[in-house]
Scaffold this active site. Structure first.
Site, PDB file in Angstrom:
ATOM      1  N   TYR A   1       0.833  -1.198   0.000  1.00 56.46           N
ATOM      2  CA  TYR A   1       0.000   0.000   0.000  1.00 56.46           C
ATOM      3  C   TYR A   1       0.875   1.259   0.000  1.00 56.46           C
ATOM      4  O   TYR A   1       0.697   2.166  -0.816  1.00 56.46           O
ATOM      5  CB  TYR A   1      -0.927  -0.017   1.221  1.00 56.46           C
ATOM      6  CG  TYR A   1      -1.823   1.188   1.341  1.00 56.46           C
ATOM      7  CD1 TYR A   1      -2.843   1.407   0.419  1.00 56.46           C
ATOM      8  CD2 TYR A   1      -1.676   2.088   2.379  1.00 56.46           C
ATOM      9  CE1 TYR A   1      -3.684   2.509   0.533  1.00 56.46           C
ATOM     10  CE2 TYR A   1      -2.507   3.183   2.507  1.00 56.46           C
ATOM     11  CZ  TYR A   1      -3.504   3.391   1.584  1.00 56.46           C
ATOM     12  OH  TYR A   1      -4.332   4.484   1.701  1.00 56.46           O
TER      13      TYR A   1
ATOM     14  N   LYS B   1       1.437   4.064  -3.078  1.00 54.86           N
ATOM     15  CA  LYS B   1       1.162   5.479  -2.824  1.00 54.86           C
ATOM     16  C   LYS B   1       2.410   6.331  -3.091  1.00 54.86           C
ATOM     17  O   LYS B   1       2.322   7.412  -3.683  1.00 54.86           O
ATOM     18  CB  LYS B   1       0.667   5.681  -1.383  1.00 54.86           C
ATOM     19  CG  LYS B   1      -0.729   5.155  -1.134  1.00 54.86           C
ATOM     20  CD  LYS B   1      -1.742   6.014  -1.853  1.00 54.86           C
ATOM     21  CE  LYS B   1      -3.134   5.797  -1.318  1.00 54.86           C
ATOM     22  NZ  LYS B   1      -4.057   6.836  -1.746  1.00 54.86           N
TER      23      LYS B   1
END
Length: 159
Positions: free
Chosen positions: A146, A150
């Protein structure tokens, strides 16, 4: 000003949309049009432009281009735990769809300035052992997919 909010059905997105509507009604900075985008939207105010579906769907992309945002708050994401559980889905949502959105927003008449993009990243870009406090000088070391996705989008948006 034409504003697009992706992830408008989520907790932060719904709160942002409510604040933007309040500001517009209070005579704040002129908002000529507000578009809300999410995979599934609940009830929305009649003056809002609804864009419902997946960011990678051609029909949704056509609606984004047609809307012609001046400002985009990009909040849509597959959150951390779900991203770790399904890395392929995380890539499609958090990386590929985000990059597709950035490219769509950049497709404009060269005489028109590109929209401002406010990208919601995550503290996960700094890794698991966070210093106190985290500052702009804190090195990025994402430990999870994640945070890595990002961070990649942060870098590519800056580029």
């Amino acid at each position: 000003m034409k504003i697009l909010v992706t992830g408008a059905g989520g907790f932060i997105g719904a709160t942002l949309v409510a604040l933007l509507r309040q500001r517009a009604q209070a005579g704040g900075r002129r908002i000529s049009s507000l578009a809300v985008l999410d995979r599934q939207l609940g009830e929305t105010a009649p003056e809002m432009v609804r864009i419902e579906g997946n960011l990678q769907d051609a029909q949704v992309q056509a609606q984004i281009v047609a809307f012609g945002a001046d400002l985009c708050f990009h909040l849509a994401a597959l959150p951390g735990g779900a991203a770790e559980a399904d890395p392929a889905l995380s890539r499609r949502v958090n990386l590929d769809a985000t990059l597709d959105l950035f490219e769509l927003l950049a497709r404009r008449d060269p005489a028109t300035p590109p929209p401002v993009v406010v990208y919601a990243s995550t503290i996960a870009v700094y890794g698991l052992d966070l210093p106190d406090p985290v500052t702009p000088a804190t090195p990025t070391r994402p430990a999870l997919i994640y945070g890595a996705h990002k961070l990649a989008c942060e870098i590519l948006l800056a580029d």
